[in-house]
Scaffold this active site. Structure first.
Site, PDB file in Angstrom:
ATOM      1  CE  LYS A   1      62.871  17.261  88.941  1.00 49.94           C
ATOM      2  NZ  LYS A   1      63.882  18.226  88.499  1.00 49.94           N
TER       3      LYS A   1
ATOM      4  CD  GLN B   1      65.632  19.151  85.350  1.00 53.05           C
ATOM      5  OE1 GLN B   1      64.547  18.996  85.892  1.00 53.05           O
ATOM      6  NE2 GLN B   1      66.756  18.771  85.911  1.00 53.05           N
TER       7      GLN B   1
ATOM      8  CG  ASP C   1      64.132  23.522  91.774  1.00 47.66           C
ATOM      9  OD1 ASP C   1      64.008  22.449  92.399  1.00 47.66           O
ATOM     10  OD2 ASP C   1      64.441  23.589  90.565  1.00 47.66           O
TER      11      ASP C   1
END
Ligand code: NDP
Length: 297
Positions: free
Chosen positions: A54, A98, A121
């Site tokens: 990422k 994460q 997200d």
């Protein structure tokens, strides 16, 4: 094989090129780069790979990447304080924590602490609610990537029968909401669904997000249907000691019947990070009070 292969790698590469152009335009207008902060707690090897990838992709797109790596024994209060600090930081447009987090930390509490306008997200309940009622917000990256592939292949989806297999908060449910917003007739199947093969046989669009290797068989697919396989499952390969990746769909069988299908790997997988970059860039334009050119990404 009759199905057209939907090339997620090529689509994602093209999307990333368009994102890089708009990221440069953003920097010229705002006088700073769009920024994504990624927080990793602990040393889970898969998570480390995702976070590295990422960060690299963010920089390649011309955006700023802020990586925060915390030890596995970090307490929840310390993590929440970091999230608050990132919420307040004007250089940070998107925040991604994460998952999974170590067991002593409550994921929902952490997600709830992220400013919904930086929640790239799309996991915050505010963004789930915005999606449900049709307000602009942030949609989880994997289902949004699936929708982009479907619209690219099929154009207008209105009136099509869609079956989503799986009802998780990160894939199945938002996928169903997105397809409903496109005026599909949506069925959400799950582990308690009766006669799943018959349910799937009705579908013009099948999205499989189950986590069971090659569960969806070729004879479940309506001839000509479009099949999106979200599954990523590692199974033993023919060579002893090796593994290979397969989806939730029996690719060989389904490709004989479907009109179009995503392969695994190379289908949905590459879309997830590309959409994360897209969400971050959208957040940057919005957070800076700038108007992103309509339908740019
Ligand atoms: P979850 O485990 O959270 O959800 C799986 C869903 O599948 C559940 O709703 C479950 O039903 C349903 N299910 C399980 N068994 C059956 C069955 N026999 N018949 C019908 N439905 C069933 O998984 P995720 O949504 O997080 O992920 C799904 C898959 O997608 C995984 O393979 C994952 O690795 C992959 N994935 C890929 C991504 C990518 O970037 N390409 C990103 C995210 C996920 P119930 O609710 O009743 O338990």
């Amino acid at each position: 094989m009759t199905a057209v292969v939907i090339d997620g790698r090529a689509f994602a590469a093209d999307l990333r090129t368009r994102i890089a152009t708009l990221a440069a335009e953003f920097e010229a207008k705002a006088g700073r780069k769009a920024g994504l902060a990624v927080v990793l707690v602990g040393e889970d090897p898969a998570s480390q790979v995702y976070v590295r990838s990422k960060g690299k992709s963010t920089i390649e797109a011309g955006m700023a990447s802020f990586e925060h790596k915390l030890p596995a024994d970090t307490d929840q209060a310390t993590l929440l304080a970091l999230v608050e600090q990132l919420n307040a930081d004007p250089a940070v447009d998107g925040i991604l924590v994460q998952l999974p987090l170590p067991r002593h930390i409550d994921e929902q509490t952490v997600i709830a602490t992220i400013n919904p306008d930086k929640d790239v997200d799309g996991f915050h309940v505010t963004n789930a609610g915005r999606l449900a009622v049709g307000q602009p917000g942030y949609v989880p990256c994997t289902p949004l990537g699936c929708l982009m592939l479907l619209k690219d292949k099929l154009g207008d989806l209105a009136g099509l029968d869609a079956v989503v297999i799986g009802r998780s908060n990160i894939v199945g449910k938002p996928m169903a909401q997105l397809l409903l917003a496109e005026s599909c007739t949506v069925t959400v199947a799950h582990s308690k669904t009766k006669d799943l093969p018959d349910v799937v046989r009705r579908a013009d669009i099948v999205v499989a997000a189950v986590g069971r290797p090659e569960m969806v068989k070729g004879d479940w697919i309506k001839p000509g249907a479009t099949v999106i396989d979200v599954g990523i499952n590692r199974v033993p390969a023919a060579t002893e000691g090796k593994t290979r990746l397969v989806g939730d769909v029996d690719y060989a069988g389904a490709a004989e019947v479907a009109g179009a299908i995503t392969p695994v790997p190379g289908g949905v997988g590459p879309m997830t990070i590309a959409v994360l970059l897209r969400n971050t860039l959208v957040a940057a334009w919005r957070n800076a009070g700038l108007n992103l050119p309509a339908d740019a990404i």
